[in-house]
Design a protein around this motif. Sequence first.
Motif, PDB file in Angstrom:
ATOM      1  N   LEU A 155       0.859  -1.199   0.000  1.00 52.17           N
ATOM      2  CA  LEU A 155       0.000   0.000   0.000  1.00 52.17           C
ATOM      3  C   LEU A 155       0.889   1.241   0.000  1.00 52.17           C
ATOM      4  O   LEU A 155       1.299   1.721   1.065  1.00 52.17           O
ATOM      5  N   GLN A 156       1.215   1.713  -1.185  1.00 52.35           N
ATOM      6  CA  GLN A 156       2.089   2.896  -1.302  1.00 52.35           C
ATOM      7  C   GLN A 156       1.208   4.145  -1.195  1.00 52.35           C
ATOM      8  O   GLN A 156       0.709   4.669  -2.176  1.00 52.35           O
ATOM      9  N   MET A 157       1.006   4.610   0.055  1.00 50.27           N
ATOM     10  CA  MET A 157       0.056   5.697   0.294  1.00 50.27           C
ATOM     11  C   MET A 157       0.745   7.025   0.590  1.00 50.27           C
ATOM     12  O   MET A 157       1.892   7.056   1.002  1.00 50.27           O
ATOM     13  N   ASP A 158      -0.023   8.088   0.411  1.00 49.37           N
ATOM     14  CA  ASP A 158       0.328   9.382   0.976  1.00 49.37           C
ATOM     15  C   ASP A 158      -0.199   9.363   2.416  1.00 49.37           C
ATOM     16  O   ASP A 158      -1.082   8.556   2.740  1.00 49.37           O
ATOM     17  N   ILE A 159       0.358  10.211   3.266  1.00 49.09           N
ATOM     18  CA  ILE A 159      -0.021  10.200   4.689  1.00 49.09           C
ATOM     19  C   ILE A 159      -0.339  11.635   5.108  1.00 49.09           C
ATOM     20  O   ILE A 159       0.441  12.555   4.826  1.00 49.09           O
ATOM     21  N   ARG A 167      -7.889   1.618   6.042  1.00 45.24           N
ATOM     22  CA  ARG A 167      -8.984   0.628   6.048  1.00 45.24           C
ATOM     23  C   ARG A 167      -9.483   0.381   4.623  1.00 45.24           C
ATOM     24  O   ARG A 167      -9.621  -0.754   4.180  1.00 45.24           O
ATOM     25  N   GLU A 168      -9.746   1.474   3.908  1.00 42.82           N
ATOM     26  CA  GLU A 168     -10.274   1.358   2.531  1.00 42.82           C
ATOM     27  C   GLU A 168      -9.279   0.601   1.630  1.00 42.82           C
ATOM     28  O   GLU A 168      -9.656  -0.282   0.868  1.00 42.82           O
ATOM     29  N   TRP A 169      -7.996   0.925   1.773  1.00 44.64           N
ATOM     30  CA  TRP A 169      -6.983   0.300   0.914  1.00 44.64           C
ATOM     31  C   TRP A 169      -6.757  -1.165   1.271  1.00 44.64           C
ATOM     32  O   TRP A 169      -6.523  -1.994   0.404  1.00 44.64           O
ATOM     33  N   VAL A 170      -6.797  -1.477   2.561  1.00 43.29           N
ATOM     34  CA  VAL A 170      -6.650  -2.893   2.966  1.00 43.29           C
ATOM     35  C   VAL A 170      -7.809  -3.691   2.381  1.00 43.29           C
ATOM     36  O   VAL A 170      -7.620  -4.787   1.840  1.00 43.29           O
ATOM     37  N   LYS A 214      -9.547  -3.034  -0.281  1.00 44.12           N
ATOM     38  CA  LYS A 214      -9.354  -3.131  -1.732  1.00 44.12           C
ATOM     39  C   LYS A 214      -8.291  -4.187  -2.072  1.00 44.12           C
ATOM     40  O   LYS A 214      -8.477  -5.020  -2.958  1.00 44.12           O
ATOM     41  N   ALA A 215      -7.201  -4.152  -1.346  1.00 46.86           N
ATOM     42  CA  ALA A 215      -6.107  -5.112  -1.612  1.00 46.86           C
ATOM     43  C   ALA A 215      -6.576  -6.536  -1.331  1.00 46.86           C
ATOM     44  O   ALA A 215      -6.304  -7.468  -2.100  1.00 46.86           O
ATOM     45  N   ALA A 216      -7.318  -6.700  -0.242  1.00 52.70           N
ATOM     46  CA  ALA A 216      -7.798  -8.042   0.118  1.00 52.70           C
ATOM     47  C   ALA A 216      -8.775  -8.555  -0.937  1.00 52.70           C
ATOM     48  O   ALA A 216      -8.736  -9.735  -1.312  1.00 52.70           O
ATOM     49  N   ALA A 217      -9.626  -7.670  -1.438  1.00 55.07           N
ATOM     50  CA  ALA A 217     -10.615  -8.087  -2.441  1.00 55.07           C
ATOM     51  C   ALA A 217      -9.931  -8.561  -3.723  1.00 55.07           C
ATOM     52  O   ALA A 217     -10.452  -9.419  -4.435  1.00 55.07           O
ATOM     53  N   ALA A 218      -8.762  -8.009  -4.007  1.00 57.53           N
ATOM     54  CA  ALA A 218      -8.038  -8.404  -5.230  1.00 57.53           C
ATOM     55  C   ALA A 218      -7.352  -9.766  -5.054  1.00 57.53           C
ATOM     56  O   ALA A 218      -6.863 -10.344  -6.021  1.00 57.53           O
ATOM     57  N   GLY A 219      -7.273 -10.255  -3.807  1.00 56.92           N
ATOM     58  CA  GLY A 219      -6.656 -11.565  -3.539  1.00 56.92           C
ATOM     59  C   GLY A 219      -5.189 -11.407  -3.189  1.00 56.92           C
ATOM     60  O   GLY A 219      -4.373 -11.057  -4.045  1.00 56.92           O
ATOM     61  N   THR A 220      -4.854 -11.647  -1.928  1.00 56.98           N
ATOM     62  CA  THR A 220      -3.463 -11.521  -1.494  1.00 56.98           C
ATOM     63  C   THR A 220      -3.268 -12.299  -0.187  1.00 56.98           C
ATOM     64  O   THR A 220      -4.231 -12.553   0.533  1.00 56.98           O
ATOM     65  N   ASP A 221      -2.026 -12.681   0.086  1.00 60.98           N
ATOM     66  CA  ASP A 221      -1.727 -13.382   1.341  1.00 60.98           C
ATOM     67  C   ASP A 221      -1.244 -12.422   2.419  1.00 60.98           C
ATOM     68  O   ASP A 221      -1.404 -12.685   3.607  1.00 60.98           O
ATOM     69  N   ILE A 260      -0.568  -8.126   3.277  1.00 58.80           N
ATOM     70  CA  ILE A 260      -0.686  -6.697   2.941  1.00 58.80           C
ATOM     71  C   ILE A 260       0.352  -5.932   3.757  1.00 58.80           C
ATOM     72  O   ILE A 260       0.496  -6.183   4.960  1.00 58.80           O
ATOM     73  N   VAL A 261       1.068  -5.021   3.090  1.00 57.99           N
ATOM     74  CA  VAL A 261       2.146  -4.275   3.762  1.00 57.99           C
ATOM     75  C   VAL A 261       1.875  -2.773   3.662  1.00 57.99           C
ATOM     76  O   VAL A 261       1.553  -2.271   2.585  1.00 57.99           O
ATOM     77  N   LEU A 262       2.013  -2.088   4.783  1.00 56.04           N
ATOM     78  CA  LEU A 262       1.820  -0.630   4.819  1.00 56.04           C
ATOM     79  C   LEU A 262       3.169   0.065   4.994  1.00 56.04           C
ATOM     80  O   LEU A 262       4.165  -0.585   5.351  1.00 56.04           O
ATOM     81  N   PRO A 263       3.216   1.394   4.796  1.00 56.73           N
ATOM     82  CA  PRO A 263       4.486   2.109   4.987  1.00 56.73           C
ATOM     83  C   PRO A 263       4.775   2.447   6.463  1.00 56.73           C
ATOM     84  O   PRO A 263       4.001   2.099   7.353  1.00 56.73           O
TER      85      PRO A 263
END
Length: 262
Positions: free
Chosen positions: A9-13, A26-29, A31-38, A40-43
């Motif tokens: 999750l390459q986000m602005d803060i 929350r929104e990005w997690v 979205k990432a989960a819906a796309a299918g992933t094992d 999720i990493v944040l900055p």
Amino acid sequence: MTQLRIALLQMDIALGQPEVNQAKAREWVEKAAAAGTDLIVLPEMWNTGYSLQNIKEVADRNGEQTRAMMSELARTYNVNIHAGSVSDLRDGQVYNTTYLFDRKGQVTGTYSKVHLFRLMDEEKYLQGGDRLGEFTVDGVQIGSMICYDLRFPELSRTMVLNGAQALFVPAEWPHPRLNHWRHLQIARAIENQTFVISCNRVGFGGETEFFGHSMVIDPWGEILLEADETEGIHHVTIDLSVVPEIRSRIPIFEDRRPELYK
Ligand SMILES: NC(=O)CCC(=O)C(=O)O
């Protein structure tokens, strides 16, 4: 498990605005989960950014908000979450801390940044940790650093000698040091024959511009992903079976002479 699907999750803060950053995370997690992933990493410090002047007021008390939110998301979406790092207040001190959540939403490890970065005044406002960030994700041993930690090869080497097959680097690494960022990660991957996976923020924190360029590098030093300088979610699958294969091709761990290195 030899393959691990990773979402970065390459986000602005938003500086010093944890509610805004939590809503976005929350929104990005989701979205990432819906796309299918094992995993999720944040900055780094995604809850507050480097809002150091008032960090004691905005930091997450005992990581409670981070734990509640990420635990619920991990459980709901059956996904592991490497929650980058957050500023968290414990016993009157603020730490820069990683929380790792498994698919059941359990915190399986925490790590507080051990090397504080003087160029961004961390040592004036934050307390350094005193333990390594060694975790397991779906049975895979990983090592976790935070940003400036990347400059200390002893740290990554120690975690790799302890069994890490992938090194994670949540970051807030700014211009003008893109050259260092890229080359240090490639070096850590090649010298340790391990995956290096980073998630850097984008955008401005005051005058400081963060460049993104989150990366995934394989144990041969090949770049599997390098993001641009804009916000976005990046998906990559890594195949861990290449780690022993590369280690047997050039057996550096058999050829080391640790008795000479002290
Ligand atoms: N947040 C950090 O630790 C920044 C490290 C950095 O920019 C560096 O050059 O090292």
